[in-house]
Motif scaffolding. Structure first.
Motif, PDB file in Angstrom:
ATOM      1  N   ALA A  90      46.200  27.824  44.666  1.00 50.34           N
ATOM      2  CA  ALA A  90      47.481  27.764  43.957  1.00 50.34           C
ATOM      3  C   ALA A  90      47.887  29.136  43.429  1.00 50.34           C
ATOM      4  CB  ALA A  90      47.391  26.759  42.807  1.00 50.34           C
ATOM      5  N   GLY A  91      46.901  30.008  43.296  1.00 44.53           N
ATOM      6  CA  GLY A  91      47.202  31.358  42.816  1.00 44.53           C
ATOM      7  C   GLY A  91      46.724  31.598  41.393  1.00 44.53           C
ATOM      8  N   LYS A  92      45.755  30.793  40.935  1.00 44.59           N
ATOM      9  CA  LYS A  92      45.282  30.913  39.553  1.00 44.59           C
ATOM     10  C   LYS A  92      44.755  32.313  39.249  1.00 44.59           C
ATOM     11  CE  LYS A  92      42.418  27.543  40.291  1.00 44.59           C
ATOM     12  NZ  LYS A  92      42.909  27.149  41.626  1.00 44.59           N
ATOM     13  N   ARG A 142      31.186  27.010  45.080  1.00 48.82           N
ATOM     14  CA  ARG A 142      31.914  28.205  45.470  1.00 48.82           C
ATOM     15  C   ARG A 142      31.052  29.080  46.350  1.00 48.82           C
ATOM     16  NH1 ARG A 142      36.078  30.612  41.435  1.00 48.82           N
ATOM     17  NH2 ARG A 142      37.601  29.030  41.962  1.00 48.82           N
ATOM     18  N   ARG A 188      40.665  39.672  43.284  1.00 46.18           N
ATOM     19  CA  ARG A 188      41.954  39.136  42.835  1.00 46.18           C
ATOM     20  C   ARG A 188      42.189  39.343  41.348  1.00 46.18           C
ATOM     21  NH1 ARG A 188      41.124  34.394  46.591  1.00 46.18           N
ATOM     22  NH2 ARG A 188      41.589  35.532  48.481  1.00 46.18           N
ATOM     23  N   GLU A 206      39.912  28.759  33.078  1.00 43.63           N
ATOM     24  CA  GLU A 206      40.425  28.432  34.411  1.00 43.63           C
ATOM     25  C   GLU A 206      39.605  27.295  35.012  1.00 43.63           C
ATOM     26  OE1 GLU A 206      40.029  31.654  37.226  1.00 43.63           O
ATOM     27  OE2 GLU A 206      40.608  30.394  38.906  1.00 43.63           O
ATOM     28  N   ASN A 247      54.144  27.989  41.365  1.00 43.94           N
ATOM     29  CA  ASN A 247      53.865  29.383  41.747  1.00 43.94           C
ATOM     30  C   ASN A 247      54.314  29.649  43.195  1.00 43.94           C
ATOM     31  OD1 ASN A 247      52.821  31.997  41.340  1.00 43.94           O
ATOM     32  ND2 ASN A 247      50.865  31.427  42.297  1.00 43.94           N
ATOM     33  N   SER A 295      56.235  33.789  40.418  1.00 38.09           N
ATOM     34  CA  SER A 295      55.472  34.368  41.515  1.00 38.09           C
ATOM     35  C   SER A 295      54.432  35.303  40.923  1.00 38.09           C
ATOM     36  CB  SER A 295      56.384  35.145  42.472  1.00 38.09           C
ATOM     37  OG  SER A 295      55.584  35.937  43.340  1.00 38.09           O
ATOM     38  N   ALA A 296      53.174  34.874  41.024  1.00 31.56           N
ATOM     39  CA  ALA A 296      52.096  35.719  40.502  1.00 31.56           C
ATOM     40  C   ALA A 296      52.024  37.009  41.303  1.00 31.56           C
ATOM     41  CB  ALA A 296      50.767  34.969  40.582  1.00 31.56           C
ATOM     42  N   GLN A 297      52.321  36.895  42.593  1.00 30.95           N
ATOM     43  CA  GLN A 297      52.221  38.060  43.473  1.00 30.95           C
ATOM     44  C   GLN A 297      53.320  39.081  43.186  1.00 30.95           C
ATOM     45  OE1 GLN A 297      50.901  37.537  47.775  1.00 30.95           O
ATOM     46  NE2 GLN A 297      53.082  37.989  47.986  1.00 30.95           N
TER      47      GLN A 297
END
Ligand SMILES: Nc1nc2c(ncn2[C@@H]2O[C@H](COP(=O)(O)OP(=O)(O)OP(=O)(O)O)[C@@H](O)[C@H]2O)c(=O)[nH]1
Ligand SMILES: [Mg+2]
Length: 326
Positions: free
Chosen positions: A63-65, A94, A105, A151, A198, A237-239
Protein backbone atom coordinates in the motif's frame (compact mmCIF):
# COMPACT_ATOMS: atom_id res chain seq x y z
CA UNK A 1 22.35 -3.74 45.95
CA UNK A 2 22.92 -1.59 42.92
CA UNK A 3 19.86 -0.52 40.97
CA UNK A 4 19.84 -3.10 38.15
CA UNK A 5 18.34 -0.86 35.52
CA UNK A 6 19.11 2.64 36.74
CA UNK A 7 21.93 3.26 34.27
CA UNK A 8 19.89 1.98 31.38
CA UNK A 9 16.94 4.17 32.35
CA UNK A 10 19.23 7.19 32.64
CA UNK A 11 20.72 6.45 29.23
CA UNK A 12 17.29 6.18 27.68
CA UNK A 13 16.20 9.44 29.30
CA UNK A 14 19.32 11.13 27.96
CA UNK A 15 18.34 9.94 24.48
CA UNK A 16 21.37 7.73 23.92
CA UNK A 17 20.65 5.71 20.79
CA UNK A 18 22.71 2.78 22.00
CA UNK A 19 20.87 2.68 25.33
CA UNK A 20 17.48 3.04 23.63
CA UNK A 21 18.35 0.11 21.36
CA UNK A 22 19.50 -1.91 24.35
CA UNK A 23 16.33 -1.10 26.29
CA UNK A 24 14.15 -2.17 23.37
CA UNK A 25 16.07 -5.42 23.02
CA UNK A 26 15.42 -6.00 26.72
CA UNK A 27 11.66 -5.36 26.52
CA UNK A 28 11.44 -7.58 23.43
CA UNK A 29 12.98 -10.53 25.24
CA UNK A 30 10.77 -13.28 26.65
CA UNK A 31 13.37 -14.72 29.02
CA UNK A 32 12.09 -14.69 32.60
CA UNK A 33 15.09 -12.79 34.04
CA UNK A 34 14.89 -10.27 31.18
CA UNK A 35 11.18 -9.78 31.87
CA UNK A 36 11.99 -8.92 35.48
CA UNK A 37 14.52 -6.32 34.38
CA UNK A 38 12.18 -5.01 31.70
CA UNK A 39 9.45 -4.50 34.27
CA UNK A 40 11.85 -2.65 36.55
CA UNK A 41 12.99 -0.50 33.65
CA UNK A 42 9.44 0.34 32.56
CA UNK A 43 8.49 1.22 36.14
CA UNK A 44 11.39 3.63 36.27
CA UNK A 45 10.54 5.16 32.89
CA UNK A 46 6.77 5.31 33.48
CA UNK A 47 6.62 8.93 34.70
CA UNK A 48 8.24 10.03 31.44
CA UNK A 49 5.92 8.18 29.07
CA UNK A 50 2.62 9.05 27.45
CA UNK A 51 3.77 12.35 25.97
CA UNK A 52 3.82 11.41 22.31
CA UNK A 53 1.34 11.54 19.51
CA UNK A 54 0.74 7.83 18.95
CA UNK A 55 -0.30 6.96 15.43
CA UNK A 56 -1.00 3.53 13.97
CA UNK A 57 -0.58 3.08 10.22
CA UNK A 58 -1.96 0.04 8.46
CA UNK A 59 -2.54 -1.08 4.91
CA UNK A 60 -2.22 -4.17 2.77
CA UNK A 61 1.28 -5.21 1.62
CA UNK A 62 2.43 -2.76 -1.01
CA UNK A 63 0.00 0.00 0.00
CA UNK A 64 3.01 2.25 0.44
CA UNK A 65 3.27 2.33 4.24
CA UNK A 66 7.07 2.46 4.36
CA UNK A 67 7.28 5.06 1.60
CA UNK A 68 4.60 7.11 3.34
CA UNK A 69 6.21 6.93 6.79
CA UNK A 70 9.59 7.90 5.35
CA UNK A 71 8.20 10.95 3.55
CA UNK A 72 5.95 12.01 6.44
CA UNK A 73 8.64 11.38 9.05
CA UNK A 74 11.18 13.55 7.27
CA UNK A 75 8.64 16.36 7.04
CA UNK A 76 7.84 16.15 10.73
CA UNK A 77 11.53 16.21 11.61
CA UNK A 78 11.97 19.33 9.50
CA UNK A 79 9.33 20.90 11.72
CA UNK A 80 11.22 20.02 14.86
CA UNK A 81 9.64 16.73 15.82
CA UNK A 82 11.46 13.57 16.83
CA UNK A 83 9.94 10.56 15.15
CA UNK A 84 10.06 6.89 16.15
CA UNK A 85 8.74 4.03 14.05
CA UNK A 86 7.98 0.59 15.46
CA UNK A 87 6.24 -2.29 13.77
CA UNK A 88 3.81 -5.04 14.63
CA UNK A 89 4.20 -7.96 12.28
CA UNK A 90 3.30 -11.19 14.05
CA UNK A 91 3.64 -13.29 10.94
CA UNK A 92 7.38 -12.61 10.95
CA UNK A 93 7.24 -14.31 7.59
CA UNK A 94 8.94 -11.28 6.13
CA UNK A 95 11.64 -12.28 3.79
CA UNK A 96 15.08 -10.81 3.95
CA UNK A 97 14.13 -8.97 0.81
CA UNK A 98 11.33 -7.14 2.53
CA UNK A 99 13.50 -6.06 5.41
CA UNK A 100 16.13 -4.85 2.98
CA UNK A 101 13.38 -3.13 1.08
CA UNK A 102 12.27 -1.32 4.22
CA UNK A 103 15.76 -0.13 4.90
CA UNK A 104 15.93 1.46 1.49
CA UNK A 105 12.32 2.66 1.50
CA UNK A 106 12.80 4.39 4.82
CA UNK A 107 16.33 5.40 3.96
CA UNK A 108 16.01 9.10 4.69
CA UNK A 109 14.28 8.53 8.00
CA UNK A 110 16.70 5.81 9.05
CA UNK A 111 19.62 8.14 8.41
CA UNK A 112 18.22 10.97 10.55
CA UNK A 113 19.48 11.61 14.07
CA UNK A 114 15.98 12.67 15.06
CA UNK A 115 14.41 9.41 14.01
CA UNK A 116 14.51 5.89 15.40
CA UNK A 117 13.31 3.10 13.15
CA UNK A 118 12.92 -0.26 14.82
CA UNK A 119 12.10 -3.29 12.69
CA UNK A 120 9.41 -5.66 13.88
CA UNK A 121 10.42 -7.98 16.70
CA UNK A 122 10.31 -11.62 15.75
CA UNK A 123 7.65 -13.65 17.41
CA UNK A 124 5.15 -16.27 16.56
CA UNK A 125 2.15 -15.06 18.45
CA UNK A 126 0.52 -11.68 18.23
CA UNK A 127 0.26 -11.17 21.98
CA UNK A 128 4.02 -11.37 22.42
CA UNK A 129 4.76 -9.07 19.52
CA UNK A 130 2.11 -6.59 20.63
CA UNK A 131 3.60 -6.51 24.12
CA UNK A 132 7.08 -5.88 22.76
CA UNK A 133 5.79 -3.11 20.49
CA UNK A 134 3.82 -1.42 23.23
CA UNK A 135 6.73 -1.50 25.65
CA UNK A 136 9.12 -0.26 22.93
CA UNK A 137 6.77 2.67 22.43
CA UNK A 138 7.07 3.55 26.13
CA UNK A 139 10.88 3.38 25.95
CA UNK A 140 10.85 5.68 22.91
CA UNK A 141 8.54 8.16 24.62
CA UNK A 142 10.82 8.27 27.64
CA UNK A 143 13.71 8.94 25.24
CA UNK A 144 11.92 12.06 24.03
CA UNK A 145 10.35 10.98 20.75
CA UNK A 146 7.18 13.03 20.46
CA UNK A 147 5.72 11.20 17.48
CA UNK A 148 5.54 7.41 17.61
CA UNK A 149 4.30 5.62 14.53
CA UNK A 150 3.27 1.98 14.82
CA UNK A 151 3.20 0.27 11.45
CA UNK A 152 1.34 -2.93 10.78
CA UNK A 153 0.48 -4.96 7.71
CA UNK A 154 -3.26 -5.00 7.26
CA UNK A 155 -3.83 -8.68 6.79
CA UNK A 156 -4.97 -10.03 10.13
CA UNK A 157 -5.68 -9.32 13.74
CA UNK A 158 -2.70 -7.07 14.20
CA UNK A 159 -4.67 -3.94 13.23
CA UNK A 160 -6.90 -4.39 16.25
CA UNK A 161 -3.88 -4.85 18.50
CA UNK A 162 -2.35 -1.67 17.09
CA UNK A 163 -5.56 0.35 17.37
CA UNK A 164 -5.53 -0.57 21.06
CA UNK A 165 -2.18 1.11 21.61
CA UNK A 166 -2.47 4.33 19.59
CA UNK A 167 -4.46 7.57 19.70
CA UNK A 168 -5.22 7.68 15.99
CA UNK A 169 -5.41 4.82 13.53
CA UNK A 170 -4.64 5.71 9.92
CA UNK A 171 -5.57 3.32 7.15
CA UNK A 172 -3.65 3.58 3.88
CA UNK A 173 -5.90 2.23 1.14
CA UNK A 174 -5.32 1.63 -2.55
CA UNK A 175 -7.59 2.12 -5.51
CA UNK A 176 -7.98 -1.06 -7.47
CA UNK A 177 -9.61 -0.65 -10.82
CA UNK A 178 -13.32 -1.41 -10.80
CA UNK A 179 -13.66 -2.75 -7.32
CA UNK A 180 -12.22 -0.11 -5.06
CA UNK A 181 -13.31 -1.65 -1.82
CA UNK A 182 -11.90 -5.03 -2.64
CA UNK A 183 -9.42 -6.16 -0.06
CA UNK A 184 -10.63 -3.77 2.61
CA UNK A 185 -12.43 -5.60 5.36
CA UNK A 186 -15.30 -4.02 7.21
CA UNK A 187 -13.53 -4.62 10.50
CA UNK A 188 -10.64 -2.39 9.57
CA UNK A 189 -12.94 0.40 8.40
CA UNK A 190 -14.62 0.26 11.78
CA UNK A 191 -11.41 1.01 13.63
CA UNK A 192 -9.99 3.57 11.16
CA UNK A 193 -9.90 7.17 12.39
CA UNK A 194 -8.46 8.59 9.17
CA UNK A 195 -8.32 6.97 5.73
CA UNK A 196 -5.96 7.98 2.94
CA UNK A 197 -6.03 6.47 -0.53
CA UNK A 198 -2.36 6.36 -1.49
CA UNK A 199 -0.74 6.36 -4.94
CA UNK A 200 -2.95 9.19 -6.14
CA UNK A 201 -0.48 10.03 -8.85
CA UNK A 202 0.17 9.55 -12.55
CA UNK A 203 -2.44 7.55 -14.45
CA UNK A 204 -4.04 6.36 -11.22
CA UNK A 205 -4.91 9.71 -9.77
CA UNK A 206 -8.52 9.58 -10.92
CA UNK A 207 -8.93 6.02 -9.63
CA UNK A 208 -7.78 7.20 -6.23
CA UNK A 209 -10.33 10.01 -6.23
CA UNK A 210 -13.11 7.60 -7.16
CA UNK A 211 -11.98 5.18 -4.46
CA UNK A 212 -11.98 7.96 -1.88
CA UNK A 213 -15.53 8.89 -2.82
CA UNK A 214 -16.66 5.28 -2.54
CA UNK A 215 -14.95 4.89 0.80
CA UNK A 216 -16.63 8.04 2.06
CA UNK A 217 -19.98 6.52 1.12
CA UNK A 218 -19.03 3.21 2.72
CA UNK A 219 -18.11 4.96 5.96
CA UNK A 220 -21.59 6.45 6.08
CA UNK A 221 -23.04 2.95 6.06
CA UNK A 222 -20.69 1.60 8.67
CA UNK A 223 -21.60 3.94 11.48
CA UNK A 224 -25.17 3.57 12.68
CA UNK A 225 -24.86 6.70 14.79
CA UNK A 226 -25.53 9.76 12.63
CA UNK A 227 -23.95 12.00 15.29
CA UNK A 228 -20.73 10.03 15.38
CA UNK A 229 -17.60 11.55 13.94
CA UNK A 230 -16.99 10.17 10.46
CA UNK A 231 -13.40 9.37 9.56
CA UNK A 232 -12.26 11.68 6.77
CA UNK A 233 -11.15 10.01 3.54
CA UNK A 234 -8.29 11.76 1.73
CA UNK A 235 -6.00 11.00 -1.16
CA UNK A 236 -2.22 11.28 -1.21
CA UNK A 237 0.90 10.18 -3.00
CA UNK A 238 3.72 9.06 -0.75
CA UNK A 239 5.97 8.87 -3.79
CA UNK A 240 5.22 12.34 -5.15
CA UNK A 241 4.84 13.66 -1.60
CA UNK A 242 1.48 15.25 -2.25
CA UNK A 243 -1.37 15.36 0.23
CA UNK A 244 0.87 14.33 3.12
CA UNK A 245 0.38 17.53 5.10
CA UNK A 246 -3.39 17.16 4.75
CA UNK A 247 -3.26 13.58 6.02
CA UNK A 248 -1.15 14.61 8.99
CA UNK A 249 -3.53 17.49 9.68
CA UNK A 250 -6.43 15.02 9.71
CA UNK A 251 -4.52 12.93 12.25
CA UNK A 252 -4.00 16.00 14.45
CA UNK A 253 -7.64 17.03 14.00
CA UNK A 254 -8.78 13.62 15.17
CA UNK A 255 -6.52 13.85 18.19
CA UNK A 256 -7.74 17.34 19.02
CA UNK A 257 -11.31 16.10 18.69
CA UNK A 258 -10.53 13.39 21.26
CA UNK A 259 -8.88 15.88 23.58
CA UNK A 260 -11.77 18.33 23.41
CA UNK A 261 -14.20 15.58 24.30
CA UNK A 262 -11.96 14.36 27.10
CA UNK A 263 -11.82 11.06 25.29
CA UNK A 264 -8.09 10.96 24.66
CA UNK A 265 -7.63 10.30 28.36
CA UNK A 266 -10.48 7.83 28.53
CA UNK A 267 -9.24 6.08 25.40
CA UNK A 268 -5.84 5.68 26.98
CA UNK A 269 -7.36 4.58 30.28
CA UNK A 270 -9.42 1.92 28.55
CA UNK A 271 -6.34 0.83 26.64
CA UNK A 272 -4.53 0.44 29.96
CA UNK A 273 -7.30 -1.73 31.35
CA UNK A 274 -7.56 -4.01 28.37
CA UNK A 275 -3.79 -4.16 28.36
CA UNK A 276 -3.79 -5.21 32.00
CA UNK A 277 -6.11 -8.11 31.18
CA UNK A 278 -4.08 -9.04 28.13
CA UNK A 279 -1.02 -9.32 30.36
CA UNK A 280 -2.91 -11.43 32.91
CA UNK A 281 -4.10 -13.70 30.10
CA UNK A 282 -0.60 -14.01 28.68
CA UNK A 283 0.93 -14.76 32.09
CA UNK A 284 -1.71 -17.40 32.80
CA UNK A 285 -1.22 -18.92 29.37
CA UNK A 286 2.50 -19.33 30.06
CA UNK A 287 2.04 -20.39 33.67
CA UNK A 288 -0.34 -23.23 32.75
CA UNK A 289 2.08 -24.57 30.18
CA UNK A 290 5.05 -24.33 32.55
CA UNK A 291 3.27 -25.91 35.51
CA UNK A 292 4.93 -29.14 36.69
CA UNK A 293 1.71 -30.95 37.56
CA UNK A 294 0.19 -30.03 34.22
CA UNK A 295 3.30 -31.18 32.41
CA UNK A 296 3.26 -34.50 34.21
CA UNK A 297 -0.34 -35.25 33.32
CA UNK A 298 -0.32 -33.72 29.87
CA UNK A 299 1.20 -36.47 27.65
CA UNK A 300 -1.38 -39.08 28.71
CA UNK A 301 -4.16 -36.55 28.39
CA UNK A 302 -3.06 -35.51 24.91
CA UNK A 303 -3.09 -39.17 23.84
CA UNK A 304 -6.57 -39.70 25.24
CA UNK A 305 -7.96 -36.67 23.45
CA UNK A 306 -6.21 -37.63 20.21
CA UNK A 307 -7.74 -41.08 20.08
CA UNK A 308 -11.11 -39.91 21.30
CA UNK A 309 -11.22 -41.56 24.73
CA UNK A 310 -11.51 -38.22 26.50
CA UNK A 311 -13.38 -35.20 25.19
CA UNK A 312 -11.66 -31.84 24.79
CA UNK A 313 -14.05 -30.36 27.35
CA UNK A 314 -13.18 -33.00 29.92
CA UNK A 315 -9.45 -32.70 29.21
CA UNK A 316 -9.51 -28.92 29.58
CA UNK A 317 -11.14 -29.33 32.99
CA UNK A 318 -8.47 -31.81 34.04
CA UNK A 319 -5.67 -29.51 32.93
CA UNK A 320 -7.12 -26.62 34.90
CA UNK A 321 -7.63 -28.87 37.91
CA UNK A 322 -4.01 -30.01 37.68
CA UNK A 323 -2.95 -26.36 37.46
CA UNK A 324 -4.92 -25.46 40.59
CA UNK A 325 -3.33 -28.34 42.47
CA UNK A 326 0.17 -27.53 41.19
N1 LIG B 1 2.94 5.29 -7.75
C1 LIG B 1 3.18 5.22 -6.46
N2 LIG B 1 3.89 4.20 -5.96
C2 LIG B 1 4.10 4.16 -4.64
C3 LIG B 1 3.61 5.16 -3.76
N3 LIG B 1 3.96 4.82 -2.51
C4 LIG B 1 4.67 3.67 -2.58
N4 LIG B 1 4.76 3.27 -3.86
C5 LIG B 1 5.45 2.07 -4.37
O1 LIG B 1 4.72 0.92 -3.96
C6 LIG B 1 5.62 -0.13 -3.61
C7 LIG B 1 5.37 -0.58 -2.19
O2 LIG B 1 5.71 0.47 -1.31
P1 LIG B 1 6.08 0.23 0.22
O3 LIG B 1 6.27 1.58 0.82
O4 LIG B 1 7.17 -0.73 0.36
O5 LIG B 1 4.73 -0.44 0.72
P2 LIG B 1 4.43 -1.12 2.13
O6 LIG B 1 2.99 -0.89 2.39
O7 LIG B 1 5.40 -0.67 3.15
O8 LIG B 1 4.64 -2.65 1.82
P3 LIG B 1 4.97 -3.87 2.84
O9 LIG B 1 6.04 -3.40 3.78
O10 LIG B 1 5.39 -4.98 1.97
O11 LIG B 1 3.68 -4.17 3.54
C8 LIG B 1 7.02 0.39 -3.84
O12 LIG B 1 7.44 -0.01 -5.10
C9 LIG B 1 6.84 1.90 -3.79
O13 LIG B 1 7.80 2.58 -4.54
C10 LIG B 1 2.86 6.25 -4.33
O14 LIG B 1 2.39 7.16 -3.65
N5 LIG B 1 2.68 6.21 -5.68
MG1 LIG C 1 6.72 -1.69 4.46
Amino acid sequence: MADPVGDLAAGVRAGSRAQVARAITLVESTRADHRDRARALLTELAPHTGGSTRVGISGIPGAGKSTFIDALGVRLIERGHRVAVVAVDPSSSRTGGSILGDRTRMARLTASDDAFVRPSPTGTHLGGVARATRESMLVLEAAGFDVVIVETVGVGQSEVAVSEMVDTFLLLALARGGDQLQGIKRGILEIADVIAVNKADGPHETDAWVAARELTAAMRLISSDPQARRPPVLTCSAQEQTGLDEVWQAVLDHRRHLQEQGSLESRRREQQLSWMWALVDAELHDAVRRDETVRTELPALVDSVSDGRVSAVEAAQRILAAFSRG
